[in-house]
Every structure is written in C-alpha cells, then in structure tokens.
Design a protein around this motif. Structure first.
Motif, mmCIF file in Angstrom:
data_model
loop_
_atom_site.group_PDB
_atom_site.id
_atom_site.type_symbol
_atom_site.label_atom_id
_atom_site.label_comp_id
_atom_site.label_asym_id
_atom_site.label_seq_id
_atom_site.Cartn_x
_atom_site.Cartn_y
_atom_site.Cartn_z
ATOM 1 N N ARG A 1 -34.954 68.595 76.850
ATOM 2 C CA ARG A 1 -36.329 68.071 76.849
ATOM 3 C C ARG A 1 -37.166 68.705 77.953
ATOM 4 O O ARG A 1 -38.334 69.051 77.731
ATOM 5 N N ILE A 2 -36.599 68.899 79.139
ATOM 6 C CA ILE A 2 -37.419 69.400 80.249
ATOM 7 C C ILE A 2 -37.547 70.925 80.249
ATOM 8 O O ILE A 2 -38.470 71.470 80.882
ATOM 9 N N TYR A 3 -36.656 71.618 79.535
ATOM 10 C CA TYR A 3 -36.733 73.089 79.497
ATOM 11 C C TYR A 3 -37.291 73.640 78.185
ATOM 12 O O TYR A 3 -37.601 74.820 78.095
ATOM 13 N N ASN A 4 -37.419 72.793 77.185
ATOM 14 C CA ASN A 4 -37.948 73.227 75.892
ATOM 15 C C ASN A 4 -39.477 73.251 75.959
ATOM 16 O O ASN A 4 -40.128 72.223 76.125
ATOM 17 N N LYS A 5 -40.047 74.448 75.822
ATOM 18 C CA LYS A 5 -41.492 74.602 75.971
ATOM 19 C C LYS A 5 -42.291 73.901 74.872
ATOM 20 O O LYS A 5 -43.488 73.647 75.026
ATOM 21 N N THR A 6 -41.630 73.596 73.783
ATOM 22 C CA THR A 6 -42.330 72.894 72.698
ATOM 23 C C THR A 6 -42.174 71.377 72.823
ATOM 24 O O THR A 6 -42.680 70.630 72.001
ATOM 25 N N SER A 7 -41.491 70.938 73.849
ATOM 26 C CA SER A 7 -41.251 69.512 74.033
ATOM 27 C C SER A 7 -42.538 68.773 74.375
ATOM 28 O O SER A 7 -43.418 69.300 75.071
ATOM 29 N N ASP A 8 -42.647 67.541 73.879
ATOM 30 C CA ASP A 8 -43.812 66.698 74.143
ATOM 31 C C ASP A 8 -43.603 66.022 75.499
ATOM 32 O O ASP A 8 -43.235 64.854 75.581
ATOM 33 N N ILE A 9 -43.859 66.778 76.582
ATOM 34 C CA ILE A 9 -43.572 66.261 77.919
ATOM 35 C C ILE A 9 -44.625 66.750 78.905
ATOM 36 O O ILE A 9 -45.131 67.884 78.797
ATOM 37 N N ASP A 10 -44.962 65.909 79.858
ATOM 38 C CA ASP A 10 -45.893 66.287 80.913
ATOM 39 C C ASP A 10 -45.272 67.404 81.752
ATOM 40 O O ASP A 10 -44.126 67.296 82.213
ATOM 41 N N ALA A 11 -46.008 68.498 81.960
ATOM 42 C CA ALA A 11 -45.468 69.684 82.630
ATOM 43 C C ALA A 11 -45.022 69.390 84.057
ATOM 44 O O ALA A 11 -43.957 69.854 84.499
ATOM 45 N N ASN A 12 -45.823 68.640 84.806
ATOM 46 C CA ASN A 12 -45.455 68.319 86.189
ATOM 47 C C ASN A 12 -44.226 67.424 86.248
ATOM 48 O O ASN A 12 -43.363 67.581 87.128
ATOM 49 N N PHE A 13 -44.148 66.505 85.316
ATOM 50 C CA PHE A 13 -42.983 65.618 85.237
ATOM 51 C C PHE A 13 -41.723 66.431 84.953
ATOM 52 O O PHE A 13 -40.686 66.248 85.590
ATOM 53 N N ALA A 14 -41.823 67.363 84.005
ATOM 54 C CA ALA A 14 -40.675 68.204 83.666
ATOM 55 C C ALA A 14 -40.261 69.049 84.864
ATOM 56 O O ALA A 14 -39.063 69.196 85.156
ATOM 57 N N SER A 15 -41.230 69.587 85.571
ATOM 58 C CA SER A 15 -40.937 70.414 86.736
ATOM 59 C C SER A 15 -40.193 69.620 87.803
ATOM 60 O O SER A 15 -39.239 70.113 88.422
ATOM 61 N N THR A 16 -40.617 68.395 88.021
ATOM 62 C CA THR A 16 -39.958 67.534 89.003
ATOM 63 C C THR A 16 -38.502 67.301 88.637
ATOM 64 O O THR A 16 -37.611 67.343 89.495
#
Length: 327
Positions: free
Chosen positions: A211-226
């Motif tokens: 989820r955090i590394y998939n660029k097509t994932s429906d996730i907030d970018a800053n949240f994923a980076s954290t």
C-alpha cells in the motif's frame, strides 16, 4: 372415531412436547449478563483486575485482546477455540496464517482464568473470559463499556483450515469484507463500527508494504512517506516491523480512525476500502463527525459479534486450562 381422536390427541401431545423442548433449547441458548451472579459473583471484578494490570504494563495489549475476541468469534463462533494448543488430535488455530506471530494476549487470558479458577473452580468458561477481556480492554484505553452477555461454554474442537478461510484479510476488498461479515449475521454498519478497533494497535510491515510503495494506491503521499521509515521496500526485509494503525491517538479507542480514512491515511488496504467511493462511505463520514454515535455502535456491534454461535447448555465444556481440553 374414538381411535382417530386418540391418535390425533397423541400427535398433538407429541407436538406440544417437541415445541416445549424447542423453546427450552432456544431459551438455554440465550446468553445473559447476570449468568455468574450467583455461581461466581466476583468473576467479572477478578477478570477486570487482570486486564487492567496487563494493559497498564503494555498499552498495545488492549488492541490485542479486542482482536483475540474477534478472531475467536469468526471461527466456529465465540467458543475459545483459538486458545487451544495443537495436540495429536487437534490442529489448532494459533498457527493459522492470520494468527501466526500476530494474535497476542493468550497469556493474559491464562492469568485471568487462573485467578477466576481460585475463586470458582470449573465455573467460568474461557470463552466468556475472552469476551469480558475485550470489553475491559476497551474501557482501559478510553473506549466504551457494555454489558457482556455470558454463559458461553468452551469448544472441544478447533480448525486451522476454517481460520485460514474465514478470517478477514488485510487485502480484502469491500465486497469480500461485507460477505464475510454477512455470513455471520453482521451487517455493513457492524463492519464499519468493528473496524474502528483499528483506532488502536499496530500492524506489521508486510501487511501494508504494498500500500505505501504502490504508486497507484489510494493513499496520502506524506502519510505513505512517514510509514516507509519503518518498512523497507525490499520483500522479506523488516516484515515484522510495527507501525501504529493510528498515528494521532494510537493508544486511545476513539473515532480518529475514521478521520484518517477520509484523509486517505488508512494504513491497511482493508481499512481504506471502507472509504473509497463505496456503500460504507456515509457511515465512515458519520462516525468521523459523531464520536458518540461511533462509541454506541461499536458497543452494540461487539455485543452482536459476541453472540455468534455460542456453545451453551451441555454443549462443549468449561476448560480448566484454556489451552487444553479437560480429560
């Protein structure tokens, strides 16, 4: 004519007896919050003390005990089957993929059981202790309380196979989750409310890496980076590294989980699908703005889940040790 009347009367008598028997069986299957009031009046206070001690020592244990109840009830019903160790005749649920190195709190239940056994030997079931522990764990981290319905008995069987096929997965889509819950008599509101337990606890890296590394994932970018800081991209590297499901109030059972979903900050894919343009969006929105409604619905759903296929009456047994059958 008299013979016919006698025959009909006998049939009616048999039918009445069957009806009474059925009513008796149905009645005995009902759980009651006052079940131990006479048989073991101090049982609930004793369990509560054990749970408070465990959660005070480790706040994460609250989430683990709620999850333990959930994983028990979804397999064979709320019968403490998840607590059984493997034997020559039982392939238990502890080593099923959704539970292995993931479900925790067994020792806390064992300690509570040992304390209750000193008071009332052979009276209080492990299944009831698991249910009460989940409620007391909720209260210990600011969540709701509810009147736990009691009277469950403990299973003499367990099923690794059923655990692997029945328990929800962190990769489930909304349809799969809805179907799993519906199969156990839980509706979409129950699904969304119970998912709010992810307001507390932690998840292992392998459950959210994609989820955090998939660029097509429906996730907030800053949240994923954290989250990437504790979860390397490489497969099988740091799989067991933990991250809080809710970064804002990780040790408080509250409605912040739903606010996270609206901001695309659900850590697990199975969390974010609850707010992804589907039928549950409106419930998530409601809970995010009405904490009291979430608290009330969470308690209601926990009671409802705790009533899934309990063993009552003479079914099952009251285990003396939660991890093993009585012989």
């Amino acid at each position: 004519m008299m013979k016919s009347f006698s025959y009909n009367a006998n049939v009616a008598s048999v039918a009445l007896l069957l009806l009474l028997a059925l009513m008796s069986t149905t009645s005995s299957a009902h759980l009651s919050s006052t079940f131990y009031n006479k048989a073991c009046p101090n049982a609930l206070a004793t369990i509560r003390k054990s749970i408070r001690t465990a959660v005070s020592a480790e706040r994460r244990m609250a989430a683990s005990l709620v999850r333990l109840h959930f994983h028990d009830c979804f397999v064979q019903g709320c019968d403490a089957s998840i607590l059984l160790d493997d034997t020559a005749t039982i392939i238990g649920e502890k080593n099923a993929l959704p539970n292995l190195n993931s479900v925790r709190g067994y020792e806390v239940i064992d300690d509570a059981k040992a304390a209750v056994e000193k008071l009332c030997p052979g009276v209080v079931s492990c299944a009831d202790i698991v249910a009460v522990a989940a409620r007391d764990a909720s209260v210990a981290v600011g969540g709701p309380s509810w009147a736990v319905k009691l009277g469950r008995r403990d299973s003499t069987t367990a099923s690794k196979t059923l655990a692997e096929s029945s328990l929800p997965s962190f990769l489930d889509n909304l349809e799969s989750l809805t179907n799993r819950f519906a199969g156990l008599g839980l509706n979409v509101r129950d699904l969304v409310a119970l998912s709010g337990a992810h307001s507390i606890g932690q998840a292992q890296c392998f459950t959210f890496r994609d989820r955090i590394y998939n660029k097509t994932s429906d996730i907030d970018a800053n949240f994923a980076s954290t989250r990437k800081s504790s979860c390397p991209a490489e497969a099988n590297v740091g799989n067991a590294n933990l991250a809080a499901l809710d970064l804002v109030t990780p040790n408080q059972l509250d409605n912040n989980y739903y606010k996270n979903l609206i901001q695309k900050k659900g850590l697990l894919a199975s969390d974010q699908v609850l707010y992804s343009g589907g039928s549950t969006d409106s419930i998530v929105s409601e809970y995010s703005s009405k904490p009291a409604k979430f608290i009330a619905d969470f308690a209601t759903a926990m009671i409802k889940m705790g009533n899934i296929n309990p063993l009552t009456g003479s079914n099952g047994q009251i285990r003396r040790i939660c991890s093993a059958l009585n012989y």
